[in-house]
Write an enzyme that holds these catalytic residues in place. Sequence first.
Site: not given
Ligand code: PAF
Length: 281
Positions: A31-32, A37, A61, A148, A186-187
């Site tokens: 998100g965000f 994206h 993560q 990438e 986003s940073r």
């Molecule tokens: O790259 C990300 O935003 C995350 O690591 C992912 C691949 C959505 C997994 O949570």
Amino acid sequence: MKIHRSIKDLREGLREWRMAGERIGFVPTMGFLHEGHMSLVRRAQSGAKRVVVSIFVNPTQFGQAGDLEAYPRDEARDLALLEAAGVDAVFLPQAGEIYPQGDETIVETTRLANILHGQVRPGHFRGVTSVVARLFNIVQPDMAVFGEKDYQQLQVIRRMVRDLHMPVEILGAPTVREADGLAMSSRNVRLCPEDRAAAVVLSQALSVGEAVAAKGAGVEAIRAAIAAKIEAEPRATLMGLDAVHHSDLTEMSGPLSAPLAVMVSAQFSDILLIDQRVIQP
Ligand code: PAF
């Protein structure tokens, strides 16, 4: 655009497309959303009839609970962007849906996850593969797109898919950049104007590396030229510089015998930025 918050609902929603033989592309996100994206979404749309995007801030993560809580979220804005982009379905699960009570299964690429950036953030890539494997099982896409920019993540996912024989084609999408070359993140909005101006040094340093490689420099000289360029910028603190084999991420030395993946990270005040480039021999 269909919005699904449960696995059951998502599976029912996708059944019709699958039965019609429509190719399903998938873009997992936390998100965000920003332009980076959206470029992944466009890449998925160019290769699949239907595109599903997931928005899930994956707790496994993150190293510290504080980082997870501080992660920016804006569901309404994200949904508006995805709707405007013509996305077909969005999956917005809660953590308990992805990791059911008593969950004890992890997925890990044992070597790739624990080198380079994986040494700085222990457990991070294990969390990524554990969630992406679950998301692939839930969505069952024909293809999935990853940036990438997170180069090691992309290689980790490629290896997981290969090793576990997952029937998903993995596509890497090039890093989207601001006009001056700064990789989108986003940073970036959190940088003060002086740091924002200085941050362009990361992409400039990678271009310097490419230029010396074109003149025949070996791995050590390429690495030194990139480091020198970043270290010459007073507002940047070089945090990481890895120059490794482009697919298995092993160390390389001497004359360039294969594409070299260079991953840099640098701190600007309290903001850590990353960038990468694959330098061809
Ligand atoms: O790259 C990300 O935003 C995350 O690591 C992912 C691949 C959505 C997994 O949570």
